[in-house]
Design a protein around this motif. Structure first.
Motif, PDB file in Angstrom:
ATOM      1  N   HIS A 237       0.880  -1.165   0.000  1.00  0.00           N
ATOM      2  CA  HIS A 237       0.000   0.000   0.000  1.00  0.00           C
ATOM      3  C   HIS A 237       0.920   1.217   0.000  1.00  0.00           C
ATOM      4  O   HIS A 237       2.136   1.079   0.073  1.00  0.00           O
ATOM      5  N   CYS A 284      -4.674   5.789  -0.262  1.00  0.00           N
ATOM      6  CA  CYS A 284      -3.702   4.767  -0.660  1.00  0.00           C
ATOM      7  C   CYS A 284      -3.285   5.072  -2.103  1.00  0.00           C
ATOM      8  O   CYS A 284      -4.127   5.262  -2.965  1.00  0.00           O
ATOM      9  N   GLU A 286      -1.268   3.125  -3.941  1.00  0.00           N
ATOM     10  CA  GLU A 286      -0.747   1.924  -4.596  1.00  0.00           C
ATOM     11  C   GLU A 286      -1.969   1.090  -4.971  1.00  0.00           C
ATOM     12  O   GLU A 286      -2.777   0.783  -4.096  1.00  0.00           O
ATOM     13  N   CYS A 288      -3.931  -1.590  -4.878  1.00  0.00           N
ATOM     14  CA  CYS A 288      -3.676  -2.756  -4.025  1.00  0.00           C
ATOM     15  C   CYS A 288      -4.768  -3.803  -4.107  1.00  0.00           C
ATOM     16  O   CYS A 288      -4.738  -4.786  -3.373  1.00  0.00           O
ATOM     17  N   MET A 295      -9.758   3.097   0.422  1.00  0.00           N
ATOM     18  CA  MET A 295      -8.766   3.285   1.488  1.00  0.00           C
ATOM     19  C   MET A 295      -8.557   4.762   1.770  1.00  0.00           C
ATOM     20  O   MET A 295      -7.572   5.369   1.377  1.00  0.00           O
TER      21      MET A 295
HETATM   22 CU   LIG Z   1      -3.953   0.103  -0.514  1.00  0.00          CU
END
Ligand SMILES: [Cu+2]
Length: 365
Positions: A237, A284, A286, A288, A295
């Protein structure tokens, strides 16, 4: 089998098209009309290059102007001024090179398209030219890298002793946070202890964990150093708090960190942006998994007084969740009750036990 037949069919069609093209070219050569056709198409292509240049630069300029506020968020941290400076320095240098090279790249096909009256110049090498286009970019890039390294060194240097520590853990798909509580020390953790109840894998044999609390939003004090201790539970993340210019990957098995000083409270930012609903956030950065977009965690920046008040109001994790209190070893439960201020909850538990016993006693009478 069917796929092989289709494959052979496609191959044959490509071959036939190629042969037709070859025959066409040869016929042009025989007729002597080949050169004229090439010249005309070259002119059209050359003009299209220039059109693409103008349309492309125009669109980029309009987009950059209209959406300027979307990619230059108001700044709310001390080090952010340096990273912003680096960003714009790199941006202007790259933009200059990009514009110059693309003007040359997209106008040359038109300017130097085939002309039967012109003969190409033979220009095998020029040492001075090569030296210039090697050394100048090398100096500019070295300057950018060096200034970047200096700022990076300052940002990632050891956090000040008095920094407020916040542990941030990424999991699919949420952020979980933990504060060290009154003793200012986070309890140990171990990934093997992670369970449905113990999301962060906190080691409850460690006495320092008894006053740790796990709020649902992050609070930070204005003007004080803050240290994010970052880790991930499952996949990569990335902690991204754009207003503070904070971005750091959360990597499973490899704790990372980021320290910074918030410079504006949420209330001040609401006045500055003219948006009464403004909130800092942690996203976040990234990709994921399928819930990546969800997120998001709120960050509230308080005045130091409000922050201390908020902190003192937070209940320890073991006081809030009796499943976590159950993880404390029997011989440390008394200490945990005191440190984590669990006595109220436990008193309630004891009361219900007494009440149950009473009821049983009354029933048996
Ligand atoms: Cu994430």
């Amino acid at each position: 089998m069917f796929q092989v037949v289709i494959g052979i069919g496609v191959l044959l069609i490509v071959l036939i098209l190629f042969m037709l093209f070859r025959i066409g070219t040869l016929l042009d050569v025989v007729k002597g009309s080949g050169k004229k056709i090439v010249t005309r198409s070259n002119k059209v292509n050359g003009a299209l290059f220039v059109v693409l240049l103008i349309v492309g630069f125009g669109a980029a300029a309009v987009y950059s102007y209209v959406y300027f506020d979307e990619y230059t968020l108001p700044l709310a941290s001390e080090h952010g001024a340096s990273t912003d400076y680096l960003f714009w320095l790199t941006m202007w240098v790259s933009l200059f090179v990009f514009v110059v090279t693309h003007i040359l790249l997209f106008t040359f096909p038109s300017k130097y398209s085939y002309d039967e009256n012109r003969k190409a110049m033979f220009f095998p090498e020029n040492h001075w030219l090569e030296l210039i286009w090697t050394i100048v970019p090398a100096i500019v890039l070295a300057g950018l890298v060096f200034s970047g390294l200096t700022v990076w060194g300052d940002i990632t240097d050891k956090a000040p002793e008095d920094a407020e520590v916040v542990e941030v853990m990424g999991q699919q798909f949420a952020w979980v946070t933990r504060y060290p509580g009154a003793d200012n020390k986070l309890g140990d953790y171990n990934y093997q202890l992670i369970s449905d109840d113990n999301k962060m894998g906190v080691d409850f044999t460690d006495e320092q964990s008894y006053d740790d609390f796990m709020p649902r939003e992050i609070h930070l004090p204005k003007g004080k150093p803050v240290l994010f201790k970052i880790r991930a539970r499952d996949v990569l993340h990335s902690v991204y708090a754009p207003h503070f210019r904070v971005k750091m990957d959360a990597v499973p098995g490899m704790p990372t960190s980021f320290h910074f000083i918030p410079t504006k409270t949420t209330a001040e930012m609401r006045v500055e942006t003219g948006n009464t609903e403004f909130n800092y956030e942690l996203a976040c950065a990234e990709v994921c998994g399928r819930g990546h977009f969800a997120m998001r965690l709120l960050i509230v920046v308080d005045t130091p007084e409000d922050y201390e008040k908020w902190k003192s109001e937070q209940k320890s994790a073991i006081a809030q969740n009796e499943e976590l209190f159950k993880l404390v070893p029997e011989n440390k439960k008394e200490l945990a009750k005191v440190k984590g201020q669990v006595e109220v909850e436990v008193a309630k538990e004891e009361n219900t036990v007494i009440e149950e016993n009473l009821e049983e006693a009354q029933a048996s009478l």
